[in-house]
Design a protein around this motif. Sequence first.
Motif, PDB file in Angstrom:
ATOM      1  N   VAL A   1      11.387 -23.220  97.555  1.00  0.00           N
ATOM      2  CA  VAL A   1      10.455 -23.679  95.982  1.00  0.00           C
ATOM      3  C   VAL A   1       9.530 -24.069  96.029  1.00  0.00           C
ATOM      4  CG1 VAL A   1      10.993 -23.155  92.936  1.00  0.00           C
ATOM      5  CG2 VAL A   1      12.603 -22.183  94.819  1.00  0.00           C
ATOM      6  N   PHE A   2       8.919 -24.613  95.607  1.00  0.00           N
ATOM      7  CA  PHE A   2       7.432 -25.060  95.400  1.00  0.00           C
ATOM      8  C   PHE A   2       7.081 -24.227  94.350  1.00  0.00           C
ATOM      9  CE2 PHE A   2       3.790 -25.836  96.901  1.00  0.00           C
ATOM     10  CZ  PHE A   2       3.532 -27.436  97.753  1.00  0.00           C
ATOM     11  N   ALA A   3       6.222 -25.986  94.102  1.00  0.00           N
ATOM     12  CA  ALA A   3       5.083 -25.793  92.581  1.00  0.00           C
ATOM     13  C   ALA A   3       3.838 -27.050  92.984  1.00  0.00           C
ATOM     14  CB  ALA A   3       5.407 -26.384  91.216  1.00  0.00           C
ATOM     15  N   HIS A   4       2.933 -26.152  92.030  1.00  0.00           N
ATOM     16  CA  HIS A   4       1.523 -26.763  92.924  1.00  0.00           C
ATOM     17  C   HIS A   4       0.625 -27.176  91.896  1.00  0.00           C
ATOM     18  CE1 HIS A   4      -2.745 -26.215  94.580  1.00  0.00           C
ATOM     19  NE2 HIS A   4      -1.735 -27.411  94.955  1.00  0.00           N
ATOM     20  N   ASN A   5      -0.248 -28.126  92.104  1.00  0.00           N
ATOM     21  CA  ASN A   5      -1.203 -28.464  91.136  1.00  0.00           C
ATOM     22  C   ASN A   5      -2.377 -29.198  91.585  1.00  0.00           C
ATOM     23  OD1 ASN A   5      -3.022 -29.831  89.446  1.00  0.00           O
ATOM     24  ND2 ASN A   5      -2.127 -31.390  88.960  1.00  0.00           N
ATOM     25  N   GLY A   6      -3.904 -29.021  91.748  1.00  0.00           N
ATOM     26  CA  GLY A   6      -4.893 -28.980  92.330  1.00  0.00           C
ATOM     27  C   GLY A   6      -5.310 -27.473  93.285  1.00  0.00           C
ATOM     28  N   ASN A   7      -5.466 -27.443  94.247  1.00  0.00           N
ATOM     29  CA  ASN A   7      -7.205 -26.571  94.552  1.00  0.00           C
ATOM     30  C   ASN A   7      -7.656 -26.951  96.092  1.00  0.00           C
ATOM     31  OD1 ASN A   7      -7.774 -23.927  93.316  1.00  0.00           O
ATOM     32  ND2 ASN A   7      -9.778 -24.466  94.375  1.00  0.00           N
ATOM     33  N   LEU A   8      -6.915 -25.822  97.175  1.00  0.00           N
ATOM     34  CA  LEU A   8      -7.570 -26.199  98.426  1.00  0.00           C
ATOM     35  C   LEU A   8      -9.232 -25.736  98.632  1.00  0.00           C
ATOM     36  CD1 LEU A   8      -4.212 -24.939 100.747  1.00  0.00           C
ATOM     37  CD2 LEU A   8      -4.809 -27.358  99.492  1.00  0.00           C
ATOM     38  N   ILE A   9      -9.437 -26.868  99.530  1.00  0.00           N
ATOM     39  CA  ILE A   9     -10.903 -25.885 100.004  1.00  0.00           C
ATOM     40  C   ILE A   9     -10.957 -25.538 101.641  1.00  0.00           C
ATOM     41  CG2 ILE A   9     -11.839 -28.033  98.400  1.00  0.00           C
ATOM     42  CD1 ILE A   9     -13.094 -28.857 100.701  1.00  0.00           C
ATOM     43  N   ASN A  10     -10.192 -24.707 102.431  1.00  0.00           N
ATOM     44  CA  ASN A  10     -10.371 -25.212 103.538  1.00  0.00           C
ATOM     45  C   ASN A  10      -8.853 -23.323 103.383  1.00  0.00           C
ATOM     46  OD1 ASN A  10      -8.041 -26.225 103.520  1.00  0.00           O
ATOM     47  ND2 ASN A  10      -7.864 -26.772 105.554  1.00  0.00           N
ATOM     48  N   THR A  11      -8.711 -22.513 102.589  1.00  0.00           N
ATOM     49  CA  THR A  11      -8.381 -21.509 102.579  1.00  0.00           C
ATOM     50  C   THR A  11      -8.388 -20.633 103.549  1.00  0.00           C
ATOM     51  OG1 THR A  11      -9.866 -20.940 100.764  1.00  0.00           O
ATOM     52  CG2 THR A  11      -7.357 -21.577  99.850  1.00  0.00           C
ATOM     53  N   ALA A  12     -10.058 -20.052 103.608  1.00  0.00           N
ATOM     54  CA  ALA A  12     -10.374 -19.548 104.592  1.00  0.00           C
ATOM     55  C   ALA A  12      -9.547 -19.151 106.145  1.00  0.00           C
ATOM     56  CB  ALA A  12     -11.560 -19.282 104.601  1.00  0.00           C
ATOM     57  N   SER A  13      -9.652 -20.377 107.095  1.00  0.00           N
ATOM     58  CA  SER A  13      -9.198 -21.012 107.438  1.00  0.00           C
ATOM     59  C   SER A  13      -7.691 -20.757 108.028  1.00  0.00           C
ATOM     60  CB  SER A  13      -9.368 -22.492 108.815  1.00  0.00           C
ATOM     61  OG  SER A  13      -8.768 -23.217 107.384  1.00  0.00           O
ATOM     62  N   LEU A  14      -6.971 -21.242 106.690  1.00  0.00           N
ATOM     63  CA  LEU A  14      -5.095 -20.820 106.673  1.00  0.00           C
ATOM     64  C   LEU A  14      -5.329 -19.524 106.425  1.00  0.00           C
ATOM     65  CD1 LEU A  14      -5.199 -23.923 104.617  1.00  0.00           C
ATOM     66  CD2 LEU A  14      -4.709 -23.825 106.344  1.00  0.00           C
ATOM     67  N   LEU A  15      -5.686 -18.336 105.669  1.00  0.00           N
ATOM     68  CA  LEU A  15      -5.594 -17.448 106.012  1.00  0.00           C
ATOM     69  C   LEU A  15      -5.377 -16.961 107.117  1.00  0.00           C
ATOM     70  CD1 LEU A  15      -6.843 -16.401 102.313  1.00  0.00           C
ATOM     71  CD2 LEU A  15      -4.624 -16.207 102.745  1.00  0.00           C
ATOM     72  N   GLN A  16      -6.729 -17.067 107.900  1.00  0.00           N
ATOM     73  CA  GLN A  16      -6.393 -16.095 109.256  1.00  0.00           C
ATOM     74  C   GLN A  16      -5.500 -16.777 110.199  1.00  0.00           C
ATOM     75  OE1 GLN A  16     -10.435 -18.174 110.543  1.00  0.00           O
ATOM     76  NE2 GLN A  16     -11.230 -15.776 110.458  1.00  0.00           N
ATOM     77  N   PHE A  17      -5.500 -18.201 110.095  1.00  0.00           N
ATOM     78  CA  PHE A  17      -3.819 -19.025 110.611  1.00  0.00           C
ATOM     79  C   PHE A  17      -2.286 -18.520 110.200  1.00  0.00           C
ATOM     80  CE2 PHE A  17      -0.281 -21.618 110.603  1.00  0.00           C
ATOM     81  CZ  PHE A  17      -0.131 -22.111 111.709  1.00  0.00           C
ATOM     82  N   MET A  18      -1.928 -17.993 108.919  1.00  0.00           N
ATOM     83  CA  MET A  18      -1.437 -17.506 108.546  1.00  0.00           C
ATOM     84  C   MET A  18      -0.931 -15.513 109.433  1.00  0.00           C
ATOM     85  SD  MET A  18       0.803 -18.703 106.477  1.00  0.00           S
ATOM     86  CE  MET A  18       0.895 -20.005 107.845  1.00  0.00           C
ATOM     87  N   ASP A  19      -1.898 -15.030 108.986  1.00  0.00           N
ATOM     88  CA  ASP A  19      -1.869 -13.873 109.340  1.00  0.00           C
ATOM     89  C   ASP A  19      -2.001 -13.350 111.393  1.00  0.00           C
ATOM     90  OD1 ASP A  19      -2.098 -12.929 107.334  1.00  0.00           O
ATOM     91  OD2 ASP A  19      -4.983 -12.643 107.173  1.00  0.00           O
ATOM     92  N   ALA A  20      -2.510 -14.514 111.991  1.00  0.00           N
ATOM     93  CA  ALA A  20      -3.030 -14.258 113.286  1.00  0.00           C
ATOM     94  C   ALA A  20      -1.731 -15.218 114.342  1.00  0.00           C
ATOM     95  CB  ALA A  20      -4.458 -14.630 113.511  1.00  0.00           C
TER      96      ALA A  20
END
Length: 538
Positions: free
Chosen positions: A101-120
């Motif tokens: 279980v996970f909770a977060h405060n903040g914001n990522l700036i490289n979500t585009a590349s991370l999403l590609q990594f998650m998918d591919a």
Amino acid sequence: MCGILGLLYHDPNGDAAAEICEGLSLLQHRGQDACGIVTCGPKGRFYQCKANGMVRDVFDTNALSTLIGGMGIGHVRYPTAGSSHHAEAQPFYVNSPYGIVFAHNGNLINTASLLQFMDATAHRHINTSSDSELLLNIFADNLQKTGKFRINEEDIFTAIGGLMEQCKGAYACVAMLAGFGIIAFRDPNGIRPVGMASRKAQGPDTGRDYLFASESVVADASGFGDWEDVKPGEAVIITRNSVTRRIVAQPAPFAPDIFEYVYFARPDSVLDGVSVYRSRMAMGDALAEEVKRVLDENSLSVDVVIPVPDTSRVAALNLAQKLQLPYREGFIKNRYVGRTFIMPGQQMRRKNVRRKLNAMALEFANKNVLIVDDSIVRGTTSKEIIQMAKDVGAKKVIVASCAPPIRYSNVYGIDMPSRSELVAHNRDTASIAQTIGADLVIFQTLPDLIASVRQFNPSITKFDCSVFTGEYVTGGVDEEYLSRLEKIRADNTNAVRPNGIAGGADVVQESRELALGCSGPMNGADDTIGLHNSWKLS
């Protein structure tokens, strides 16, 4: 901005939910859109309650009674880009590996590349448009790479170290592993705050209870002592038998967000060794010198100093004392209306200014008034407040801001994504005053603001001041990035999502469109969990 909290009782049969709820109420100023708690029972099962709304409304007696166990984490949410679907309320959960279980405060700036990594590559499904869920899955993927049936602290440190190499931006996080313990970590620049504290366990038990929280006020109110900030790039793992800490990130400039001290944090909190209250007193002292200089230049005088409640009160009082001017409470606040800055949607903010504040003619009529505010962001609130002062008879309205002009987007978790929304963007001070209807606007200088905070902890040599300077401490934020982000946000703001909620999606959705060419929301089905029923996960 959001508020995060983790609590571990030494007694596994304790009831942590009520105290987590109390702690979240102390962090309510950090997010008023949604809240959630997940606890872990003695058999390693998770119990959840989360929903849109304020802490007092979501967690009634029945809801708390379903949250079983002596450890848990909680979250109050403020959406950084307008999305307020209840499926994005935190904490988030994954069952592979181990149950996290996970909770977060903040914001990522490289979500585009991370999403590609998650998918591919990782083949992990991201179900919402929240970068918090993305962070959770990066963490889970790194844990899974150990290939172990049972993990230890060394494996967790390795996983978080890998996450910090992959994830760029601001993040302060708390996590809970089923039947294991609670974890906190902070991005390598320490942009967002989180700290820890402990106390002697109640009863005959000789052990200790442990707390993680965004602000020290939670520890103070709950009887926890020995408050320590989690260091930049540090991970802390707490079980009922041990506390283990380690720096797991490559060295980076420590640069906490200075806007925490200006506006977001409670005055009774201490962040990174700096009393928020003392720093605001110092802001008032420094601003007084600038006010005196500018008033003399313009051959103006003021009759009274009036703060915009509540955040600017401390600075305004010090300013008035230093200039030997009367200090008056000219605006009476309706405490049952939330913080307008963190309300989702510009129309909602504008509508609620007059619901929130009422100007007393007695303090304004036939006077030159100096209104002190913590900052001027969009100008919506300032414009309404100035007009209210004039409506009740103020001769001249001069506005003094404890912060410099905010001219740039914030990409680290504060709702300032579009430069065009900022009243100071591409405007000089005279134009800002004209736009908000003031006779004069006086801004704190950036060196004075930095000195006001840094004097209480000289070891902090750098702050994130990107909203004032356009210089982003993490790097990776250029004109192309900002322009694309603003365009997608504008497109989403003008659309109505399929679930009927008007407004844009969060940054993960925006980045997913940038990276993958998706149109419309991600595969985000409604949260089917009963909001006041326990959610058991084996």
